[in-house]
Design an enzyme around this catalytic site. Sequence first.
Site, PDB file in Angstrom:
ATOM      1  N   ASP A 112       0.827  -1.269  -0.067  1.00  0.00           N
ATOM      2  CA  ASP A 112       0.134   0.042   0.092  1.00  0.00           C
ATOM      3  C   ASP A 112       0.777   1.287   0.126  1.00  0.00           C
ATOM      4  O   ASP A 112       1.717   1.240   0.767  1.00  0.00           O
ATOM      5  CB  ASP A 112      -0.791   0.033   1.125  1.00  0.00           C
ATOM      6  CG  ASP A 112      -2.052   1.082   1.148  1.00  0.00           C
ATOM      7  OD1 ASP A 112      -2.655   1.039   0.101  1.00  0.00           O
ATOM      8  OD2 ASP A 112      -2.086   1.702   2.110  1.00  0.00           O
ATOM      9  N   ASP A 265      -7.909   2.565   6.760  1.00  0.00           N
ATOM     10  CA  ASP A 265      -7.092   3.198   5.774  1.00  0.00           C
ATOM     11  C   ASP A 265      -6.709   4.853   6.253  1.00  0.00           C
ATOM     12  O   ASP A 265      -6.738   5.622   5.554  1.00  0.00           O
ATOM     13  CB  ASP A 265      -7.575   3.236   4.223  1.00  0.00           C
ATOM     14  CG  ASP A 265      -6.446   3.411   3.219  1.00  0.00           C
ATOM     15  OD1 ASP A 265      -5.222   3.442   3.772  1.00  0.00           O
ATOM     16  OD2 ASP A 265      -6.786   3.680   2.150  1.00  0.00           O
ATOM     17  N   PRO A 283      -3.822  11.842  -1.702  1.00  0.00           N
ATOM     18  CA  PRO A 283      -5.125  11.031  -1.465  1.00  0.00           C
ATOM     19  C   PRO A 283      -4.890  10.649   0.099  1.00  0.00           C
ATOM     20  O   PRO A 283      -3.934  10.077   0.454  1.00  0.00           O
ATOM     21  CB  PRO A 283      -4.903   9.767  -2.263  1.00  0.00           C
ATOM     22  CG  PRO A 283      -3.538   9.885  -2.929  1.00  0.00           C
ATOM     23  CD  PRO A 283      -2.917  11.073  -2.568  1.00  0.00           C
ATOM     24  N   GLY A 284      -6.090  10.586   0.541  1.00  0.00           N
ATOM     25  CA  GLY A 284      -6.060   9.864   1.941  1.00  0.00           C
ATOM     26  C   GLY A 284      -7.011  10.823   2.753  1.00  0.00           C
ATOM     27  O   GLY A 284      -7.199  11.932   2.863  1.00  0.00           O
TER      28      GLY A 284
HETATM   29  O1  DOR Z   1      -5.588   7.212   0.039  1.00  0.00           O
HETATM   30  C1  DOR Z   1      -4.762   6.753   0.307  1.00  0.00           C
HETATM   31  N1  DOR Z   1      -3.706   7.114   1.200  1.00  0.00           N
HETATM   32  N2  DOR Z   1      -4.627   5.417  -0.466  1.00  0.00           N
HETATM   33  C2  DOR Z   1      -3.609   4.598  -0.052  1.00  0.00           C
HETATM   34  O2  DOR Z   1      -3.476   3.549  -0.656  1.00  0.00           O
HETATM   35  C3  DOR Z   1      -2.290   5.347   0.597  1.00  0.00           C
HETATM   36  C4  DOR Z   1      -2.793   6.188   1.403  1.00  0.00           C
HETATM   37  C5  DOR Z   1      -1.600   6.924   1.925  1.00  0.00           C
HETATM   38  O3  DOR Z   1      -0.747   6.580   2.123  1.00  0.00           O
HETATM   39  O4  DOR Z   1      -1.682   8.135   2.137  1.00  0.00           O
HETATM   40 ZN    ZN Z   2      -3.436   2.581   2.782  1.00  0.00          ZN
HETATM   41 ZN    ZN Z   3      -4.336   1.525  -0.488  1.00  0.00          ZN
END
Ligand code: DOR
Ligand code: ZN
Ligand code: ZN
Length: 392
Positions: A112, A265, A283-284
């Site tokens: 990941d 996550d 992203p996240g």
């Molecule tokens: O949205 C995400 N953020 N998806 C991921 O797979 C990694 C993660 C991150 O490390 O920020």
């Molecule tokens: Zn993740």
């Molecule tokens: Zn992921």
Amino acid sequence: QTVDGAGQVLLPGFIDLHTHLREPGREDTETIESGSAAAALGGYTAVFAMANTSPVADTAVITDYVWKRGQEVGLVDVHPVGAVTVGLEGKQLAEMGTMAAGVGAVRIFSDDGHCVYDPLIMRRALEYANSLGVLIAQHAEEPRLTKGAVAHEGPTASRLGLAGWPRAAEESIVARDALLARDAGARVHICHASTAGTVELLKWAKAQGISITAEVTPHHLLLDDSRLETYDAVNRVNPPLREASDVAALRQALAEGVVDCVATDHAPHADQDKCCEFAAARPGMLGLETALSIIVETMVKPGLLDWRGVARVMSENPARIVGLDDQGRPLAVGEPANLVLIDPAAEWTVEADDLASIARNTPFQAMTLPAKVTATFLRGRLTARDGKIVAG
Ligand code: DOR
Ligand code: ZN
Ligand code: ZN
């Protein structure tokens, strides 16, 4: 430490198979200490810290450090996740055996937020992991289909002019890895299932007797891509927020056990990495401190899960998937337990500034949510009480 639990719900402590804690490397956004506090406040007694740190957790030096630091902090068990491949680059398998044998006792190896997309490397990884009795958790994203993509490929993304991330990017890898696991006689775990098609594939694979498990995030159970209308970068996440029909399929799948468990996550990011244009943002989303409330909102309130079911998807199934067999079994009288106490009637309003996480990228800002963790116990010791950390 007497805690009055009258009128409240007592469950086994939650286990998060998928947390990003950013230590080492990005301690400005989260540390093992701040992330442990967020986890304890969210009702967790164990989290699995993803390997995409800086440096990447691809050797026992790093995975052992993560475990030891978590024990020093003493609020939750911080299990290190090891990288499947060196540097997460997907070219060469990491020394999983050494990481599994270290004090960090790595039980999950993951890629990941990358993806082991070479099928030969993935097949070898599955065979190697199987021989060690550890789990491969696959982020399930075909990178050649997601290059430049920032949002779910669909009407919303086209209207907003955002590059689309097709469902097939996820589903093609889920299908492929189910088949690779079948042939290798190995187990595989699918990270953050996000589409209705993934649900169908999981059903199919499980019906074939393939050893496949999957997790879903709270945000994919509540939010859909209509949230993108504001262009607020807090809504950028991998995999992306999908359509309402995917959300409905994921809820149903979690209720029926096709998707086995909830994983957050939890992905902290600095303000400056989230305040920019949607397509430029990282992203996240944060997840640890809001997970229970989102599960109550999306699953308990609509009658899809009862409290017994919440224990199953947030504690017992994660424990089973990863082989933490001290969780979810009947306890002997007097034996110290991992527990979470919940006020089911409470309501609270999410305020990013009040979260224990250093980062503030919660997509649930200002939402009023049901149910609140009132106490968390790690091996019988109170770690969080009424929204505050209890120092060890
Ligand atoms: O949205 C995400 N953020 N998806 C991921 O797979 C990694 C993660 C991150 O490390 O920020
Ligand atoms: Zn993740
Ligand atoms: Zn992921």
